[in-house]
Scaffold this active site. Structure first.
Site, mmCIF file in Angstrom:
data_model
loop_
_atom_site.group_PDB
_atom_site.id
_atom_site.type_symbol
_atom_site.label_atom_id
_atom_site.label_comp_id
_atom_site.label_asym_id
_atom_site.label_seq_id
_atom_site.Cartn_x
_atom_site.Cartn_y
_atom_site.Cartn_z
ATOM 1 N N VAL A 129 -11.583 3.078 14.059
ATOM 2 C CA VAL A 129 -12.847 3.701 14.478
ATOM 3 C C VAL A 129 -13.997 2.706 14.335
ATOM 4 O O VAL A 129 -14.792 2.503 15.268
ATOM 5 C CB VAL A 129 -13.128 4.987 13.655
ATOM 6 C CG1 VAL A 129 -14.513 5.523 13.960
ATOM 7 C CG2 VAL A 129 -12.076 6.055 13.962
ATOM 8 N N TYR A 134 0.836 -1.209 0.000
ATOM 9 C CA TYR A 134 0.000 0.000 0.000
ATOM 10 C C TYR A 134 0.868 1.254 0.000
ATOM 11 O O TYR A 134 0.724 2.116 -0.874
ATOM 12 C CB TYR A 134 -0.896 -0.048 1.235
ATOM 13 C CG TYR A 134 -1.904 1.070 1.353
ATOM 14 C CD1 TYR A 134 -3.050 1.097 0.561
ATOM 15 C CD2 TYR A 134 -1.729 2.099 2.286
ATOM 16 C CE1 TYR A 134 -3.998 2.115 0.691
ATOM 17 C CE2 TYR A 134 -2.669 3.109 2.429
ATOM 18 C CZ TYR A 134 -3.802 3.114 1.632
ATOM 19 O OH TYR A 134 -4.730 4.119 1.763
ATOM 20 N N ASP A 135 1.810 1.322 0.958
ATOM 21 C CA ASP A 135 2.618 2.545 1.104
ATOM 22 C C ASP A 135 3.441 2.821 -0.156
ATOM 23 O O ASP A 135 3.424 3.919 -0.705
ATOM 24 C CB ASP A 135 3.590 2.422 2.290
ATOM 25 C CG ASP A 135 2.885 2.238 3.622
ATOM 26 O OD1 ASP A 135 1.669 2.008 3.624
ATOM 27 O OD2 ASP A 135 3.551 2.317 4.666
ATOM 28 N N THR A 166 -0.542 7.586 18.084
ATOM 29 C CA THR A 166 -1.545 8.617 17.812
ATOM 30 C C THR A 166 -1.996 8.581 16.354
ATOM 31 O O THR A 166 -1.272 8.124 15.470
ATOM 32 C CB THR A 166 -1.000 10.033 18.111
ATOM 33 O OG1 THR A 166 0.026 10.347 17.162
ATOM 34 C CG2 THR A 166 -0.483 10.151 19.522
ATOM 35 N N ARG A 174 -10.463 -1.082 10.487
ATOM 36 C CA ARG A 174 -9.808 0.152 10.939
ATOM 37 C C ARG A 174 -10.303 0.505 12.336
ATOM 38 O O ARG A 174 -11.343 0.032 12.790
ATOM 39 C CB ARG A 174 -10.056 1.278 9.929
ATOM 40 C CG ARG A 174 -9.091 1.158 8.776
ATOM 41 C CD ARG A 174 -9.303 2.201 7.723
ATOM 42 N NE ARG A 174 -10.433 1.882 6.866
ATOM 43 C CZ ARG A 174 -10.720 2.561 5.757
ATOM 44 N NH1 ARG A 174 -9.976 3.568 5.403
ATOM 45 N NH2 ARG A 174 -11.759 2.214 5.024
HETATM 46 P P1 NAD Z 1 -12.672 1.464 0.725
HETATM 47 O O1 NAD Z 1 -11.943 0.175 0.819
HETATM 48 O O2 NAD Z 1 -13.963 1.600 1.437
HETATM 49 O O3 NAD Z 1 -12.943 1.841 -0.798
HETATM 50 C C1 NAD Z 1 -12.101 1.478 -1.845
HETATM 51 C C2 NAD Z 1 -12.967 1.109 -3.046
HETATM 52 O O4 NAD Z 1 -12.125 0.767 -4.144
HETATM 53 C C3 NAD Z 1 -13.850 -0.112 -2.777
HETATM 54 O O5 NAD Z 1 -15.157 0.143 -3.218
HETATM 55 C C4 NAD Z 1 -13.184 -1.216 -3.583
HETATM 56 O O6 NAD Z 1 -14.092 -2.230 -3.978
HETATM 57 C C5 NAD Z 1 -12.621 -0.433 -4.754
HETATM 58 N N1 NAD Z 1 -11.507 -1.084 -5.427
HETATM 59 C C6 NAD Z 1 -10.416 -1.663 -4.859
HETATM 60 N N2 NAD Z 1 -9.596 -2.135 -5.819
HETATM 61 C C7 NAD Z 1 -10.172 -1.848 -7.014
HETATM 62 C C8 NAD Z 1 -9.814 -2.077 -8.371
HETATM 63 N N3 NAD Z 1 -8.686 -2.723 -8.687
HETATM 64 N N4 NAD Z 1 -10.666 -1.664 -9.341
HETATM 65 C C9 NAD Z 1 -11.825 -1.047 -9.033
HETATM 66 N N5 NAD Z 1 -12.213 -0.783 -7.771
HETATM 67 C C10 NAD Z 1 -11.398 -1.187 -6.773
HETATM 68 O O7 NAD Z 1 -11.641 2.594 1.184
HETATM 69 P P2 NAD Z 1 -11.865 4.150 1.437
HETATM 70 O O8 NAD Z 1 -11.589 4.413 2.851
HETATM 71 O O9 NAD Z 1 -13.145 4.609 0.860
HETATM 72 O O10 NAD Z 1 -10.644 4.747 0.607
HETATM 73 C C11 NAD Z 1 -10.821 5.325 -0.674
HETATM 74 C C12 NAD Z 1 -9.487 5.867 -1.170
HETATM 75 O O11 NAD Z 1 -8.981 6.839 -0.261
HETATM 76 C C13 NAD Z 1 -8.415 4.785 -1.304
HETATM 77 O O12 NAD Z 1 -7.643 5.029 -2.455
HETATM 78 C C14 NAD Z 1 -7.563 4.982 -0.074
HETATM 79 O O13 NAD Z 1 -6.234 4.579 -0.291
HETATM 80 C C15 NAD Z 1 -7.667 6.483 0.136
HETATM 81 N N6 NAD Z 1 -7.431 6.838 1.547
HETATM 82 C C16 NAD Z 1 -8.379 6.572 2.488
HETATM 83 C C17 NAD Z 1 -8.119 6.876 3.821
HETATM 84 C C18 NAD Z 1 -9.132 6.639 4.916
HETATM 85 O O14 NAD Z 1 -8.828 6.903 6.066
HETATM 86 N N7 NAD Z 1 -10.333 6.180 4.647
HETATM 87 C C19 NAD Z 1 -6.887 7.441 4.178
HETATM 88 C C20 NAD Z 1 -5.941 7.648 3.184
HETATM 89 C C21 NAD Z 1 -6.238 7.360 1.869
HETATM 90 N N1 UDP Z 2 -5.848 -0.221 16.092
HETATM 91 C C1 UDP Z 2 -6.166 -0.722 17.353
HETATM 92 N N2 UDP Z 2 -7.209 -1.585 17.460
HETATM 93 C C2 UDP Z 2 -7.966 -1.962 16.394
HETATM 94 C C3 UDP Z 2 -7.644 -1.444 15.113
HETATM 95 C C4 UDP Z 2 -6.564 -0.577 15.010
HETATM 96 O O1 UDP Z 2 -5.529 -0.405 18.346
HETATM 97 O O2 UDP Z 2 -8.911 -2.757 16.591
HETATM 98 C C5 UDP Z 2 -4.719 0.721 15.987
HETATM 99 C C6 UDP Z 2 -3.694 0.379 14.912
HETATM 100 O O3 UDP Z 2 -2.705 -0.497 15.417
HETATM 101 C C7 UDP Z 2 -3.137 1.743 14.580
HETATM 102 C C8 UDP Z 2 -4.338 2.692 14.763
HETATM 103 O O4 UDP Z 2 -5.258 1.963 15.591
HETATM 104 O O5 UDP Z 2 -2.136 2.108 15.477
HETATM 105 C C9 UDP Z 2 -5.017 3.067 13.468
HETATM 106 O O6 UDP Z 2 -5.250 1.870 12.740
HETATM 107 P P1 UDP Z 2 -6.073 1.837 11.399
HETATM 108 O O7 UDP Z 2 -5.992 0.439 10.886
HETATM 109 O O8 UDP Z 2 -7.402 2.434 11.597
HETATM 110 O O9 UDP Z 2 -5.301 2.816 10.411
HETATM 111 P P2 UDP Z 2 -3.771 3.106 10.082
HETATM 112 O O10 UDP Z 2 -2.876 2.255 10.921
HETATM 113 O O11 UDP Z 2 -3.665 2.775 8.638
HETATM 114 O O12 UDP Z 2 -3.625 4.533 10.403
#
Ligand code: NAD
Ligand code: UDP
Length: 314
Positions: free
Chosen positions: A189, A146-147, A211, A187
């Site tokens: 929340v 991902y990263d 955090t 995740r």
């Molecule tokens: P999500 O998993 O709910 O939504 C992702 C969507 O993309 C899903 O509907 C999934 O079916 C679709 N998808 C995955 N792979 C695909 C592919 N190959 N072709 C077509 N569709 C595909 O996640 P989200 O939280 O809604 O995130 C949306 C975007 O925002 C992502 O790109 C994610 O990396 C980015 N983002 C989200 C967060 C967050 O906190 N929610 C933070 C940083 C970045």
């Molecule tokens: N986390 C946690 N309990 C859970 C899910 C996540 O303590 O049930 C922690 C996780 O280890 C991270 C933070 O909450 O430190 C945020 O995790 P999340 O997966 O939501 O997002 P990201 O790590 O990608 O920021």
């Protein structure tokens, strides 16, 4: 504003479904492209009768030929447990998906917005994170699909811009939450709220001192739309998130208080490469987009709790 056709990849996911809804409310046409890897038809069911809304089942790792006025490229699983489920596919979605969507934007000569992430900063050594920070990322760990996928996607966006003049808009999204996250999304929340509402133990990974900064989804959607409305000179990257910073233990305590739950906190091992701290510096977003989040954590959590409460009673 002129009625436009927006292509939203990942449109049936958590953020994507809110974005589709917003664009339709603004009287635009929306083509929602999704392979339903983590997305759900439930998220967009209420939009299906709207004549301005069209859904296409498609995987963006394959080329796509449609006509549109702008692209929001959101397709990619965002939760660690889901993006680690098929890490090769995650990298392909980030990179081949970016190539395909950038190719489409290039052919149509339209702007394309990339949903990048705070994960490009990895386990940050600079705090809060500004856009000029290059990050501290493990290239071979379990989060790397991902990263590094998102980092390489940013590279592709900037090279299409420099080499081919494609209009790009890169936003780095920090932890965003709200209704329509999956209950099994994994995740923090959604996990904590679902655990609290169902009386299960709240799973804190590590000691809970790490955090995060949590942005409510409606604030994020405003920023995405504002970013798309900027001129071609605004490429980003721009951080989007809520600068309020909370430990995971503070979040758990707040969720327990707001749900009135009797759930106990339990401590489990910290996943590999879990960032220790994260908070966006949003000076650029404030200055360029005239945007800052308005929903406080407590208010956003209450809305999210309401959503999961009725979801779990379905
Ligand atoms: P999500 O998993 O709910 O939504 C992702 C969507 O993309 C899903 O509907 C999934 O079916 C679709 N998808 C995955 N792979 C695909 C592919 N190959 N072709 C077509 N569709 C595909 O996640 P989200 O939280 O809604 O995130 C949306 C975007 O925002 C992502 O790109 C994610 O990396 C980015 N983002 C989200 C967060 C967050 O906190 N929610 C933070 C940083 C970045
Ligand atoms: N986390 C946690 N309990 C859970 C899910 C996540 O303590 O049930 C922690 C996780 O280890 C991270 C933070 O909450 O430190 C945020 O995790 P999340 O997966 O939501 O997002 P990201 O790590 O990608 O920021």
């Amino acid at each position: 504003m002129r009625k436009k056709t927006f292509l939203v990849t990942g449109g049936s996911g958590f953020i994507g479904s809110h974005l589709c809804e917003r664009l339709l409310n603004d009287q635009h046409d929306v083509i929602c492209v999704d392979n339903f890897f983590t997305g759900s038809k439930d998220n967009i069911r209420h939009l299906l009768d709207n004549p301005n809304f069209e859904i296409m089942r498609h995987d963006i790792t394959w080329p796509l030929y449609v006509e549109a006025d702008a692209i929001f490229n959101l397709a990619c699983p965002a939760s660690p447990i889901h993006y680690q489920r098929d890490p090769v596919q995650t990298t392909k979605t980030c990179i081949l998906g970016a190539v395909n969507m950038l190719g489409l934007a290039k052919r149509l000569k339209i702007p394309i917005l990339q949903a990048s992430t705070s994960e490009v900063y990895g386990n940050p050594l600079e705090h809060p994170q500004t856009e000029s920070y290059w990050g501290n990322v493990n290239p071979i760990g379990i989060r790397s699909c991902y990263d590094e996928g998102k980092r390489c996607a940013e590279t592709l966006f900037f090279d299409y811009n420099r080499q081919l003049n494609t209009e790009i808009k890169v936003v780095r999204i920090f932890n965003t939450y709200g209704p329509r996250m999956r209950p099994d999304d994994g995740r923090v929340v959604s996990n904590f709220i679902v655990q609290a509402l169902s009386g299960k133990d709240i799973t804190i990974y590590g000691n809970g001192d790490q955090t995060r900064s949590f942005c409510y989804v409606s604030d994020l959607i405003d920023a995405l739309v504002k970013m798309m409305n900027t001129g071609a000179e605004v490429t980003g990257p721009i951080n989007l998130g809520n600068p309020g910073e909370f430990t995971i233990l503070e979040l758990a305590t707040l969720v327990i208080e707001l749900t009135g739950s009797k759930s106990k906190l339990i401590f489990e091992s910290l996943p590999e490469d879990d960032p220790v701290k994260r908070r966006p510096d949003i000076a650029k977003a404030k200055q360029i987009l005239n945007w800052e989040p308005s929903v406080q954590l407590k208010g956003g959590l209450m809305e999210t709790i309401k959503y999961f409460d009725s979801y779990l009673k379905r």
